[in-house]
Scaffold this motif. Structure first.
Motif, PDB file in Angstrom:
ATOM      1  N   TRP A   8      51.247  39.516  45.650  1.00 51.09           N
ATOM      2  CA  TRP A   8      50.884  39.309  44.246  1.00 51.09           C
ATOM      3  C   TRP A   8      51.815  40.147  43.372  1.00 51.09           C
ATOM      4  O   TRP A   8      51.963  41.356  43.585  1.00 51.09           O
ATOM      5  CB  TRP A   8      49.433  39.736  43.997  1.00 51.09           C
ATOM      6  CG  TRP A   8      48.940  39.428  42.605  1.00 51.09           C
ATOM      7  CD1 TRP A   8      48.233  38.319  42.219  1.00 51.09           C
ATOM      8  CD2 TRP A   8      49.106  40.226  41.430  1.00 51.09           C
ATOM      9  NE1 TRP A   8      47.962  38.375  40.872  1.00 51.09           N
ATOM     10  CE2 TRP A   8      48.488  39.544  40.362  1.00 51.09           C
ATOM     11  CE3 TRP A   8      49.720  41.450  41.180  1.00 51.09           C
ATOM     12  CZ2 TRP A   8      48.457  40.035  39.064  1.00 51.09           C
ATOM     13  CZ3 TRP A   8      49.711  41.947  39.878  1.00 51.09           C
ATOM     14  CH2 TRP A   8      49.082  41.242  38.842  1.00 51.09           C
ATOM     15  N   LEU A  30      39.269  43.867  36.306  1.00 46.83           N
ATOM     16  CA  LEU A  30      40.158  44.243  37.408  1.00 46.83           C
ATOM     17  C   LEU A  30      39.401  44.309  38.725  1.00 46.83           C
ATOM     18  O   LEU A  30      39.945  43.947  39.781  1.00 46.83           O
ATOM     19  CB  LEU A  30      40.830  45.585  37.106  1.00 46.83           C
ATOM     20  CG  LEU A  30      41.847  46.064  38.142  1.00 46.83           C
ATOM     21  CD1 LEU A  30      42.954  45.039  38.343  1.00 46.83           C
ATOM     22  CD2 LEU A  30      42.440  47.405  37.729  1.00 46.83           C
ATOM     23  N   ARG A  31      38.170  44.785  38.707  1.00 48.95           N
ATOM     24  CA  ARG A  31      37.380  44.813  39.948  1.00 48.95           C
ATOM     25  C   ARG A  31      37.216  43.405  40.505  1.00 48.95           C
ATOM     26  O   ARG A  31      37.320  43.189  41.714  1.00 48.95           O
ATOM     27  CB  ARG A  31      36.018  45.455  39.674  1.00 48.95           C
ATOM     28  CG  ARG A  31      36.079  46.961  39.399  1.00 48.95           C
ATOM     29  CD  ARG A  31      34.706  47.527  39.163  1.00 48.95           C
ATOM     30  NE  ARG A  31      34.756  48.946  38.823  1.00 48.95           N
ATOM     31  CZ  ARG A  31      34.317  49.450  37.665  1.00 48.95           C
ATOM     32  NH1 ARG A  31      33.769  48.639  36.753  1.00 48.95           N
ATOM     33  NH2 ARG A  31      34.413  50.743  37.426  1.00 48.95           N
ATOM     34  N   ARG A  55      43.411  53.646  38.465  1.00 54.11           N
ATOM     35  CA  ARG A  55      44.378  53.042  37.539  1.00 54.11           C
ATOM     36  C   ARG A  55      44.008  53.347  36.094  1.00 54.11           C
ATOM     37  O   ARG A  55      44.866  53.717  35.285  1.00 54.11           O
ATOM     38  CB  ARG A  55      44.413  51.528  37.777  1.00 54.11           C
ATOM     39  CG  ARG A  55      45.526  50.777  37.058  1.00 54.11           C
ATOM     40  CD  ARG A  55      45.674  49.411  37.685  1.00 54.11           C
ATOM     41  NE  ARG A  55      46.685  48.588  37.047  1.00 54.11           N
ATOM     42  CZ  ARG A  55      47.219  47.501  37.589  1.00 54.11           C
ATOM     43  NH1 ARG A  55      46.830  47.110  38.788  1.00 54.11           N
ATOM     44  NH2 ARG A  55      48.140  46.796  36.955  1.00 54.11           N
ATOM     45  N   SER A  58      43.137  52.085  43.056  1.00 54.44           N
ATOM     46  CA  SER A  58      41.840  51.470  42.812  1.00 54.44           C
ATOM     47  C   SER A  58      41.708  51.251  41.301  1.00 54.44           C
ATOM     48  O   SER A  58      42.416  51.895  40.506  1.00 54.44           O
ATOM     49  CB  SER A  58      40.719  52.376  43.306  1.00 54.44           C
ATOM     50  OG  SER A  58      40.606  53.522  42.459  1.00 54.44           O
ATOM     51  N   PRO A  59      40.833  50.346  40.857  1.00 55.09           N
ATOM     52  CA  PRO A  59      40.653  50.155  39.416  1.00 55.09           C
ATOM     53  C   PRO A  59      40.331  51.453  38.687  1.00 55.09           C
ATOM     54  O   PRO A  59      40.848  51.702  37.580  1.00 55.09           O
ATOM     55  CB  PRO A  59      39.489  49.158  39.350  1.00 55.09           C
ATOM     56  CG  PRO A  59      39.603  48.371  40.609  1.00 55.09           C
ATOM     57  CD  PRO A  59      40.051  49.373  41.638  1.00 55.09           C
ATOM     58  N   LYS A  62      40.657  42.259  41.861  1.00 53.95           N
ATOM     59  CA  LYS A  62      41.012  42.869  43.145  1.00 53.95           C
ATOM     60  C   LYS A  62      40.424  42.064  44.303  1.00 53.95           C
ATOM     61  O   LYS A  62      41.078  41.869  45.337  1.00 53.95           O
ATOM     62  CB  LYS A  62      40.498  44.308  43.199  1.00 53.95           C
ATOM     63  CG  LYS A  62      41.330  45.301  42.418  1.00 53.95           C
ATOM     64  CD  LYS A  62      42.626  45.628  43.133  1.00 53.95           C
ATOM     65  CE  LYS A  62      43.347  46.777  42.483  1.00 53.95           C
ATOM     66  NZ  LYS A  62      44.630  47.096  43.159  1.00 53.95           N
ATOM     67  N   THR A  63      39.202  41.619  44.140  1.00 55.40           N
ATOM     68  CA  THR A  63      38.568  40.804  45.176  1.00 55.40           C
ATOM     69  C   THR A  63      39.297  39.484  45.336  1.00 55.40           C
ATOM     70  O   THR A  63      39.565  39.026  46.456  1.00 55.40           O
ATOM     71  CB  THR A  63      37.088  40.545  44.817  1.00 55.40           C
ATOM     72  OG1 THR A  63      36.404  41.796  44.701  1.00 55.40           O
ATOM     73  CG2 THR A  63      36.419  39.700  45.887  1.00 55.40           C
ATOM     74  N   ARG A 105      42.425  38.854  44.579  1.00 48.73           N
ATOM     75  CA  ARG A 105      43.791  39.051  45.067  1.00 48.73           C
ATOM     76  C   ARG A 105      43.828  39.312  46.568  1.00 48.73           C
ATOM     77  O   ARG A 105      44.870  39.160  47.201  1.00 48.73           O
ATOM     78  CB  ARG A 105      44.466  40.198  44.293  1.00 48.73           C
ATOM     79  CG  ARG A 105      44.769  39.816  42.860  1.00 48.73           C
ATOM     80  CD  ARG A 105      45.256  40.994  42.024  1.00 48.73           C
ATOM     81  NE  ARG A 105      45.237  40.644  40.603  1.00 48.73           N
ATOM     82  CZ  ARG A 105      45.520  41.489  39.616  1.00 48.73           C
ATOM     83  NH1 ARG A 105      45.851  42.740  39.885  1.00 48.73           N
ATOM     84  NH2 ARG A 105      45.469  41.084  38.351  1.00 48.73           N
ATOM     85  N   GLN A 106      42.690  39.696  47.150  1.00 50.27           N
ATOM     86  CA  GLN A 106      42.630  39.860  48.608  1.00 50.27           C
ATOM     87  C   GLN A 106      42.826  38.519  49.315  1.00 50.27           C
ATOM     88  O   GLN A 106      43.235  38.479  50.471  1.00 50.27           O
ATOM     89  CB  GLN A 106      41.287  40.474  49.012  1.00 50.27           C
ATOM     90  CG  GLN A 106      41.135  41.935  48.603  1.00 50.27           C
ATOM     91  CD  GLN A 106      39.754  42.485  48.924  1.00 50.27           C
ATOM     92  OE1 GLN A 106      38.895  41.761  49.446  1.00 50.27           O
ATOM     93  NE2 GLN A 106      39.531  43.750  48.625  1.00 50.27           N
ATOM     94  N   GLU A 162      49.372  48.403  41.613  1.00 45.21           N
ATOM     95  CA  GLU A 162      48.443  47.663  42.461  1.00 45.21           C
ATOM     96  C   GLU A 162      47.969  48.498  43.647  1.00 45.21           C
ATOM     97  O   GLU A 162      46.984  48.161  44.295  1.00 45.21           O
ATOM     98  CB  GLU A 162      49.087  46.367  42.948  1.00 45.21           C
ATOM     99  CG  GLU A 162      49.244  45.304  41.882  1.00 45.21           C
ATOM    100  CD  GLU A 162      47.899  44.803  41.379  1.00 45.21           C
ATOM    101  OE1 GLU A 162      47.092  44.330  42.202  1.00 45.21           O
ATOM    102  OE2 GLU A 162      47.645  44.918  40.163  1.00 45.21           O
TER     103      GLU A 162
END
Length: 299
Positions: free
Chosen positions: A81, A67-68, A119, A115-116, A71-72, A74-75, A112
């Motif tokens: 998303w 997920l980390r 979550r 933060s990971p 997240k990068t 998905r930016q 979403e």
């Protein structure tokens, strides 16, 4: 099956449910489970006091790492998303209502905001019923830090939750009316469906045409869907309501190809938000197991 395989298969639904909620796509969740299985296969299972805790811990940490990275990525994603609909079940039939609701596409989209780390802590405590102490041990953090993460997650989710929550039956009724309005290309019918402050989000992933930013205002949303209805009016289109992730959704096929999955939030009378998933990569798995003429229909 040998003992290790039997144990893993016994816990697999819970592990997949956790990984899917963490990552929002079934493909990523299954990759995590594959990696967890490889580590489990190398583990001396006879030396473990609690096989479930070990498997959940490994699955959580693998999901966090993935997920980390996501997240990068998905930016830089083109447009909003949205999560990928689930194909198959990640829960036992007797799963608690809260866990079923936490599989909804709207809830996954809301996650979403976290933060990971938030979550993971929130899901383990609030959805999977682990204590703060157990969750802290899985995440290798202090119990106080775990409580803080869960508290922050609750606050963030509370801020983003829809103002109204209504039953799947209410969503179904409005989706049926929405489907009829699209098929008739009726502007008046669409206007009667959407709240004045309705919001539209679409995920095309940069691969198909879709709005690149959230569209605010019922008038703008109605105008958009009026154009869509007119554009596709003379094409071979099939709309079908089906259950996805424990809630009703509208699936649309164009030329026998799954083009859109839409789900809504409502105040009970009108549609307050609509999510439109159009990314063909996210629809591919669902398209492979659905059919525009048969399936888990709601109508």
């Amino acid at each position: 099956m040998d003992r290790a395989t039997t144990i893993f298969q016994q816990h697999r639904p819970r592990l997949l449910g956790l990984a899917y909620r963490m990552l929002g796509t079934q493909a990523d969740a299954e990759d995590v489970l594959h990696d967890a299985w490889l580590r489990w296969h190398q583990q001396d299972t006879n030396a473990l006091d609690d096989a479930e805790a070990w498997l959940v811990t490994v699955t959580t940490r693998l999901s966090l790492d993935r997920l980390r990275r996501a997240k990068t990525e998905r930016q830089h994603y083109t447009g909003p998303w949205l999560p990928e609909p689930l194909v198959g079940e990640t829960e036992q039939p007797e799963a608690e209502l809260e866990r079923v609701e936490s599989l909804s596409l709207s809830f996954l989209a809301l996650l979403e905001r976290l933060s990971p780390e938030e979550r993971a802590a929130f899901l383990l405590v609030q959805v999977f019923d682990y204590t703060h102490a157990e969750t802290a041990a899985m995440l290798q953090i202090a119990e106080d830090a775990c409580r803080q993460r869960v508290h922050r997650a609750r606050q963030r989710l509370r801020e983003g939750r829809p103002r109204f929550t209504h039953s799947p039956d209410a969503q179904r009724r409005l989706l049926e009316k929405f489907r009829d309005a699209l098929e008739s290309a009726s502007v008046e019918s669409l206007q009667a469906l959407f709240a004045e402050d309705a919001v539209h989000l679409a995920d095309g992933g940069g691969l198909v045409r879709a709005t690149l930013r959230p569209l605010h205002g019922g008038e703008r949303v109605v105008r958009l869907y009026s154009i869509i209805a007119q554009r596709y009016r003379h094409l071979p289109i099939v709309h079908r309501l089906q259950w996805l992730n424990g809630a009703p959704a509208l699936l649309t096929w164009v030329d026998a190809k799954l083009a859109t999955v839409a789900w809504i939030e409502t105040d009970g009378e009108r549609i307050t938000s609509i999510h439109s998933l159009r990314n063909p990569e996210k629809l591919a798995r669902l398209e492979a197991v659905t059919n525009p003429e048969i399936g888990a229909s709601l109508s």
